[in-house]
Design a protein around this motif. Structure first.
Motif, PDB file in Angstrom:
ATOM      1  N   ALA A   1      43.367  37.426  34.082  1.00 16.75           N
ATOM      2  CA  ALA A   1      43.391  38.631  34.909  1.00 16.75           C
ATOM      3  C   ALA A   1      42.009  38.949  35.460  1.00 16.75           C
ATOM      4  O   ALA A   1      40.982  38.600  34.872  1.00 16.75           O
ATOM      5  CB  ALA A   1      43.906  39.815  34.094  1.00 16.75           C
ATOM      6  N   GLY A   2      41.998  39.636  36.609  1.00 21.01           N
ATOM      7  CA  GLY A   2      40.753  40.136  37.171  1.00 21.01           C
ATOM      8  C   GLY A   2      39.831  39.085  37.740  1.00 21.01           C
ATOM      9  O   GLY A   2      38.638  39.337  37.919  1.00 21.01           O
ATOM     10  N   ARG A   3      40.350  37.901  38.062  1.00 21.93           N
ATOM     11  CA  ARG A   3      39.522  36.843  38.645  1.00 21.93           C
ATOM     12  C   ARG A   3      39.770  36.773  40.156  1.00 21.93           C
ATOM     13  O   ARG A   3      40.904  36.926  40.616  1.00 21.93           O
ATOM     14  CB  ARG A   3      39.844  35.489  38.014  1.00 21.93           C
ATOM     15  CG  ARG A   3      39.771  35.456  36.488  1.00 21.93           C
ATOM     16  CD  ARG A   3      38.372  35.607  35.955  1.00 21.93           C
ATOM     17  NE  ARG A   3      38.351  35.582  34.499  1.00 21.93           N
ATOM     18  CZ  ARG A   3      38.186  34.472  33.773  1.00 21.93           C
ATOM     19  NH1 ARG A   3      38.032  33.302  34.363  1.00 21.93           N
ATOM     20  NH2 ARG A   3      38.172  34.540  32.451  1.00 21.93           N
ATOM     21  N   PRO A   4      38.734  36.529  40.959  1.00 21.04           N
ATOM     22  CA  PRO A   4      38.918  36.497  42.415  1.00 21.04           C
ATOM     23  C   PRO A   4      39.541  35.192  42.901  1.00 21.04           C
ATOM     24  O   PRO A   4      39.152  34.103  42.470  1.00 21.04           O
ATOM     25  CB  PRO A   4      37.491  36.658  42.948  1.00 21.04           C
ATOM     26  CG  PRO A   4      36.621  36.103  41.858  1.00 21.04           C
ATOM     27  CD  PRO A   4      37.315  36.430  40.565  1.00 21.04           C
ATOM     28  N   VAL A   5      40.497  35.320  43.810  1.00 23.51           N
ATOM     29  CA  VAL A   5      41.093  34.185  44.514  1.00 23.51           C
ATOM     30  C   VAL A   5      40.862  34.413  46.006  1.00 23.51           C
ATOM     31  O   VAL A   5      41.106  35.509  46.517  1.00 23.51           O
ATOM     32  CB  VAL A   5      42.602  34.063  44.222  1.00 23.51           C
ATOM     33  CG1 VAL A   5      43.226  32.965  45.081  1.00 23.51           C
ATOM     34  CG2 VAL A   5      42.836  33.772  42.741  1.00 23.51           C
ATOM     35  N   VAL A   6      40.380  33.394  46.696  1.00 24.31           N
ATOM     36  CA  VAL A   6      40.053  33.519  48.115  1.00 24.31           C
ATOM     37  C   VAL A   6      41.109  32.793  48.947  1.00 24.31           C
ATOM     38  O   VAL A   6      41.318  31.585  48.796  1.00 24.31           O
ATOM     39  CB  VAL A   6      38.659  32.939  48.423  1.00 24.31           C
ATOM     40  CG1 VAL A   6      38.360  33.043  49.918  1.00 24.31           C
ATOM     41  CG2 VAL A   6      37.591  33.670  47.615  1.00 24.31           C
ATOM     42  N   TYR A   7      41.785  33.557  49.813  1.00 30.62           N
ATOM     43  CA  TYR A   7      42.749  33.007  50.766  1.00 30.62           C
ATOM     44  C   TYR A   7      42.068  32.874  52.126  1.00 30.62           C
ATOM     45  O   TYR A   7      41.360  33.786  52.566  1.00 30.62           O
ATOM     46  CB  TYR A   7      43.956  33.928  50.912  1.00 30.62           C
ATOM     47  CG  TYR A   7      44.906  33.946  49.740  1.00 30.62           C
ATOM     48  CD1 TYR A   7      46.038  33.133  49.726  1.00 30.62           C
ATOM     49  CD2 TYR A   7      44.694  34.793  48.659  1.00 30.62           C
ATOM     50  CE1 TYR A   7      46.928  33.163  48.665  1.00 30.62           C
ATOM     51  CE2 TYR A   7      45.579  34.831  47.588  1.00 30.62           C
ATOM     52  CZ  TYR A   7      46.695  34.012  47.602  1.00 30.62           C
ATOM     53  OH  TYR A   7      47.575  34.047  46.553  1.00 30.62           O
TER      54      TYR A   7
END
Length: 235
Positions: A151-157
């Motif tokens: 949880a709380g980890r950044p994912v870049v689209y």
């Protein structure tokens, strides 16, 4: 981010002696990754002085000291409580520094479909919204058969096609219309991140390609290739 600590001793007549240690180190480390703290000694005038600095951890179940002279340490396991490290010159010790022990993000995958087809709406301008483009970020290093969601980890689209911005946007809300060809989304407690593709203006592309990627705490990509989604538009 960096954590820092300074330890100070009593000033005596010898201002050339070590009276403080200044330490700089990342405030978190992922499971099985390497921590490399740095430190230098200060004299009574505030100048750096040559000294042999040794390193230790106060929580050996969480961190392994590979070299007490270089300070290289390896994270053994994630923990809800931080590990503590300390530098010393002789009997002079720095304040303990807390290091957050994170699970290793080592897999990013799409738990559902990676292709979607949507029909253009009859409104002017057209306003068509795709299904959720969903990925899950997880840890498989812990030896548990089922990946542990993070949880709380950044994912870049990122929209990688069409190459010019304008006709489509990435949205995290069904009511959003602002143009965005890149969105950073934090994972939920289930380790899931989602965006949608919205057609907003300009020539209609036949399809849109969106990639999703994530990085570990040390900056390296979680996977060698990002997850790719294709959204096709029908008139």
């Amino acid at each position: 981010m960096l954590a820092a600590a300074i330890a100070c001793g009593q000033l005596g007549p010898d201002l050339n002696g070590v009276v403080a240690l200044s330490v700089a180190v990342r405030d978190s480390v992922e499971e099985l990754d390497t921590l490399r703290p740095r430190a230098f000694a200060l004299d009574g005038r505030g100048d750096s002085v040559a000294a042999t600095i040794l390193w230790a951890t106060l929580d050996t179940a969480l961190l392994k000291v590979v070299s007490e002279t270089t300070g290289v340490m390896v994270a053994k396991q994630p923990s809800p409580t931080p590990a503590r490290i300390q530098a010393r010159v002789g009997d002079f010790r720095s304040n303990p520094i807390e290091i957050r022990m994170l699970a290793a993000a080592d897999t990013l995958f799409a738990p559902g479909r990676v292709a979607d087809t949507i029909t253009i709406s009859a409104t002017t301008p057209p306003d068509s919204l795709s299904d959720s483009l969903k990925v899950e970020l997880a840890d498989t290093v812990t030896g548990i058969s089922t990946p542990v969601p993070l949880a709380g980890r950044p994912v870049v689209y990122t929209i990688t096609y069409p190459p010019t911005s304008g006709p489509v946007t990435l949205v995290t809300s069904d009511t959003a219309h602002a143009l965005a060809t890149l969105q950073t989304v934090s994972t939920t407690p289930a380790g899931v991140a989602t965006v949608k593709v919205r057609l907003i203006a300009g020539p209609r592309p036949d399809s849109v390609v969106v990639t999703a990627g994530a990085r570990r705490a040390i900056g390296t990509p979680v996977t060698s290739q990002p997850v790719s989604f294709v959204v096709r538009f029908l008139p």
